[in-house]
Design an enzyme around this catalytic site. Sequence first.
Site, short mmCIF file in Angstrom:
data_model
loop_
_atom_site.label_atom_id
_atom_site.label_comp_id
_atom_site.label_asym_id
_atom_site.label_seq_id
_atom_site.Cartn_x
_atom_site.Cartn_y
_atom_site.Cartn_z
N ARG A 147 0.82 -1.21 0.00
CA ARG A 147 0.00 0.00 0.00
C ARG A 147 0.86 1.26 0.00
NH1 ARG A 147 -4.72 1.20 -1.71
NH2 ARG A 147 -4.99 -1.03 -1.30
N HIS A 167 -5.29 -3.95 4.30
CA HIS A 167 -5.12 -2.88 3.31
C HIS A 167 -3.66 -2.53 3.14
CE1 HIS A 167 -6.06 1.29 1.66
NE2 HIS A 167 -6.86 0.52 0.95
N CYS A 168 -2.90 -2.61 4.25
CA CYS A 168 -1.48 -2.25 4.22
C CYS A 168 -0.66 -3.13 3.29
CB CYS A 168 -0.88 -2.33 5.62
SG CYS A 168 -1.67 -1.30 6.86
N VAL A 169 -1.01 -4.41 3.15
CA VAL A 169 -0.20 -5.34 2.36
C VAL A 169 -0.69 -5.47 0.92
CG1 VAL A 169 0.59 -6.66 4.35
CG2 VAL A 169 -1.48 -7.39 3.14
#
Length: 353
Positions: free
Chosen positions: A96, A338-340
Amino acid sequence: MVPPRTYLLMKRRMPAEWEEQSGILITWPHERTDWAPALELVEPVFLEIAATASQFEKVLITIPSRENLEEKLGDAGASLDNIYFFYMESNDTWARDHGPLTVFENGMPRLLDFGFNGWGLKFPACFDNMISRTLHRAGAFGNVALETVGLVLEGGSIESDGEGTLLTTSECLLSPNRNPHLTREELEDRLFRLLGAQRMLWIESGYLAGDDTDSHVDTLARFCPHDTIVHLSCEDEKDEHYEAMKSMEAGLREFRTPEGRPYRLVALPMPRPIIDEEGERLPATYANFLVINGAVLVPLYDDEQDGAALKILGGAFPGRCAVGINCRPLLAQHGSLHCVTMHLPEGVLPCAP
């Protein structure tokens, strides 16, 4: 309401995440990342994310070497025709924040490669900062243009409603280790020009214990269709987040749409505290969901609030199925679903690798 500026007549637009996508980008964990001691625990999470997303759209995976990943993905139920592999080094797995941001210019996608400096010089990022350019040179994005931008900006730090409004947090964007040479107004001006936006909504409070990003907005509050903002909420007065979350919610109530109406606010519950072996609280948040074609993927934490989060986010995205992904192992490195991942809007990925 912020008045429009004349130069914003430029024909750029940053789409909302719920618009049509060509796929997502995932940077795979390997033995030279911080995941090395826990690969057996975390790789199943990445396999589930990739396998689930591949049922709806393409999945572009960067990894240093192929090894037996294709076999693992097949065993996990992935649609292998939708999986593309590109081989390159990486420092970590947070796509992300090191992946490209997409705008549409005169209706055509254009990739923006902002600088990534490990969330304000906290962690090494020499390989991650090159991933977008390396993918572009390798033909991963076909003929889509890539523009290298002389600003530090992570994808998790901004939200777009697709109609010219950006949502962000002042703690992150104004961090002295990101773009210290720019004032708030100067940074706004640059982002308006680059992203085709007309206004910025700044969240001035709210934080998440254990977060390394300086309060990325995708851990706290997110745009949804129909002038809706879902946000993390805390109702436990004894919780360390209580005051900050109430302050953030009060600030969100003050926001107005371009037409002057209040946003529809939808509260997400806060999971019970998850503590690591060193006694540190980890940043569990349901706001870190991922929207893809036909579905919204919801991070779950083996918590009694998991079901409520699934129901709330399913309702926030009508016409999409809400699919839960057990992301508790991701918290060990202070991130979530969401971060990955980085969504890649329609037209970014070619029909064939």
